[in-house]
Design a protein around this motif. Structure first.
Motif, short mmCIF file in Angstrom:
data_model
loop_
_atom_site.label_atom_id
_atom_site.label_comp_id
_atom_site.label_asym_id
_atom_site.label_seq_id
_atom_site.Cartn_x
_atom_site.Cartn_y
_atom_site.Cartn_z
N CYS A 160 139.81 33.50 121.14
CA CYS A 160 140.55 32.57 120.29
C CYS A 160 141.67 33.27 119.53
O CYS A 160 142.75 32.70 119.35
CB CYS A 160 139.57 31.92 119.30
SG CYS A 160 140.31 30.80 118.12
N CYS A 161 141.43 34.53 119.11
CA CYS A 161 142.32 35.16 118.13
C CYS A 161 143.09 36.37 118.62
O CYS A 161 143.87 36.95 117.85
CB CYS A 161 141.49 35.59 116.90
SG CYS A 161 140.61 34.24 116.09
N TRP A 162 142.92 36.79 119.88
CA TRP A 162 143.54 38.04 120.30
C TRP A 162 145.07 37.98 120.21
O TRP A 162 145.73 38.96 119.83
CB TRP A 162 143.12 38.40 121.73
CG TRP A 162 143.69 37.53 122.81
CD1 TRP A 162 143.15 36.39 123.30
CD2 TRP A 162 144.94 37.73 123.49
NE1 TRP A 162 143.97 35.85 124.26
CE2 TRP A 162 145.07 36.65 124.41
CE3 TRP A 162 145.93 38.69 123.44
CZ2 TRP A 162 146.17 36.52 125.25
CZ3 TRP A 162 147.04 38.57 124.29
CH2 TRP A 162 147.15 37.50 125.19
N GLU B 1 142.24 27.47 111.24
CA GLU B 1 141.98 26.99 112.60
C GLU B 1 140.51 26.72 112.84
O GLU B 1 140.14 25.76 113.52
CB GLU B 1 142.48 28.01 113.62
CG GLU B 1 143.95 27.98 113.87
CD GLU B 1 144.34 28.76 115.11
OE1 GLU B 1 145.42 28.48 115.66
OE2 GLU B 1 143.57 29.64 115.55
N THR C 286 146.36 23.10 115.15
CA THR C 286 146.76 23.89 116.30
C THR C 286 148.26 23.80 116.54
O THR C 286 148.94 24.83 116.72
CB THR C 286 146.00 23.43 117.55
OG1 THR C 286 144.59 23.64 117.35
CG2 THR C 286 146.44 24.23 118.77
N TYR D 207 150.46 30.53 123.02
CA TYR D 207 149.04 30.66 123.42
C TYR D 207 148.16 29.65 122.69
O TYR D 207 147.11 29.23 123.21
CB TYR D 207 148.56 32.08 123.12
CG TYR D 207 147.11 32.31 123.50
CD1 TYR D 207 146.73 32.41 124.83
CD2 TYR D 207 146.12 32.42 122.52
CE1 TYR D 207 145.41 32.61 125.19
CE2 TYR D 207 144.79 32.62 122.87
CZ TYR D 207 144.44 32.71 124.20
OH TYR D 207 143.13 32.91 124.55
N GLU D 208 148.58 29.24 121.50
CA GLU D 208 147.81 28.25 120.74
C GLU D 208 147.59 26.97 121.55
O GLU D 208 146.61 26.26 121.32
CB GLU D 208 148.55 27.90 119.45
CG GLU D 208 148.59 29.00 118.41
CD GLU D 208 147.24 29.21 117.78
OE1 GLU D 208 146.60 28.22 117.38
OE2 GLU D 208 146.81 30.37 117.67
N LYS E 234 142.70 28.97 124.92
CA LYS E 234 142.62 28.91 123.45
C LYS E 234 141.80 27.72 123.01
O LYS E 234 140.96 27.81 122.10
CB LYS E 234 144.03 28.84 122.87
CG LYS E 234 144.08 28.53 121.38
CD LYS E 234 143.69 29.71 120.53
CE LYS E 234 143.80 29.37 119.04
NZ LYS E 234 143.72 30.55 118.18
N ASP E 235 142.01 26.58 123.64
CA ASP E 235 141.31 25.35 123.28
C ASP E 235 139.81 25.50 123.47
O ASP E 235 139.02 25.10 122.61
CB ASP E 235 141.85 24.19 124.12
CG ASP E 235 141.23 22.87 123.72
OD1 ASP E 235 141.45 22.44 122.57
OD2 ASP E 235 140.50 22.27 124.54
N THR F 134 147.30 26.68 124.92
CA THR F 134 146.76 26.89 126.26
C THR F 134 145.31 26.39 126.36
O THR F 134 144.60 26.32 125.35
CB THR F 134 146.81 28.37 126.63
OG1 THR F 134 145.97 29.12 125.73
CG2 THR F 134 148.24 28.90 126.58
N CYS G 60 138.00 28.36 123.63
CA CYS G 60 137.46 29.36 122.72
C CYS G 60 137.39 28.83 121.28
O CYS G 60 136.40 29.05 120.58
CB CYS G 60 138.31 30.63 122.76
SG CYS G 60 138.25 31.51 124.34
N LEU G 61 138.43 28.13 120.86
CA LEU G 61 138.44 27.58 119.51
C LEU G 61 137.35 26.53 119.35
O LEU G 61 136.72 26.43 118.29
CB LEU G 61 139.81 26.97 119.21
CG LEU G 61 140.00 26.40 117.79
CD1 LEU G 61 139.75 27.46 116.73
CD2 LEU G 61 141.40 25.81 117.64
#
Length: 274
Positions: A196-198, A225, A235, A151-152, A157-158, A154, A160-161
């Motif tokens: 981001c963290c789920w 992160e 990441t 998921y990191e 993730k990008d 995806t 949201c981060l």
């Protein structure tokens, strides 16, 4: 209007900037103190409760309270710069704005904890004993941790981060006036943070949600992160680390430092034997 030395009243040298810096540092210190108190209280409450992957969550009210304190302990260090910047931007304009902002952030994570508890109940009721550690529990734990690593990388993730790593960009792009606006902005920031963290939180359940070791491990990953430079390196490094950890849990769980391997029927509420 001028000062006694002839300078305009608006020209007061570095003092306004210093006052602003002290205000931000003070707020960050408060958030870090609250995080430290959260770690202390959590450690006291969870003493002796680490039963490894898929540890029992306990009763609803107790778990939600513990979850909120855990989130404060884990998330306040990384969210402190955003709260401090928001406090600076609303200084003298909106009383209690920072408090409302922080409350909104915790509100999102509280809702996430409620959903986690309900899902645990539902999955436990459907799975029964088929997800004990010696049955499907170990496979599920390893797969979930590896999934968190995937998921990191995806696009979700990008995105949201990116919001979490840019406090000014987030605040300017979602600004709302007043305490109610601060609450809404806090809820929104919490939502981006949750996106981001789920998966990391799901990995925490797979490693042992009542384990201070793994709680600290996930908290460090989240903080790195959100704040460390070289975003791509961080990441990819996190992704590789989690996938490797997931594989190790699958093939040699005894080799994972700090992992409590379940030896008795202990698991999620309604998930006997897991």
């Amino acid at each position: 209007m001028t000062l006694e030395d002839g300078r305009p009243a608006t020209d007061q040298g570095p003092r306004p900037a210093l006052r602003a810096a002290r205000t931000r540092l003070g707020l960050v210190a408060v958030l870090l103190l609250l995080a430290a108190l959260g770690w202390w209280w959590t450690a006291a409450q969870m003493r002796g409760m680490d039963a490894g992957p898929w540890t029992a969550l306990g009763g609803f009210a107790w778990f939600v309270l513990l979850w909120v304190v855990m989130m404060a302990a884990m998330m306040f260090p990384s969210v402190a710069p955003t709260v401090a910047l928001y406090a600076r931007m609303t200084r003298g304009r909106t009383p209690l704005a920072s408090t409302a902002f922080t409350a909104g952030y915790l509100l999102t994570w509280t809702a996430a904890g409620v959903v986690a508890w309900l899902l645990a109940q539902a999955v436990g009721g459907l799975a029964g004993g088929s997800l004990t550690w010696d049955a499907g529990g170990r496979v599920l734990a390893g797969a979930v941790i590896a999934f968190a690593g995937v998921y990191e990388l995806t696009p979700l993730k990008d995105v949201c981060l990116g919001r979490c790593r840019s406090p000014l960009g987030f605040l300017l792009g979602s600004w709302r006036d007043g305490p109610a606006g601060g609450l809404r902005m806090g809820v929104l920031l919490g939502a981006w943070c949750l996106g981001c963290c789920w998966a990391l939180m799901l990995a925490l359940f797979a490693l042992g949600v009542m384990s201070l070791v793994w709680m600290a491990f996930i908290a460090v990953l989240i903080a790195v992160e959100k704040t460390a430079p070289w975003r791509a390196v961080v990441t990819w490094g996190t992704a590789v680390l989690l996938v490797a950890l997931g594989v190790l849990v699958l093939v040699a769980p005894g080799a994972v430092p700090g992992l409590t391997i379940p030896v008795t029927p202990a698991g999620m509420p309604g998930m006997p034997g897991m």
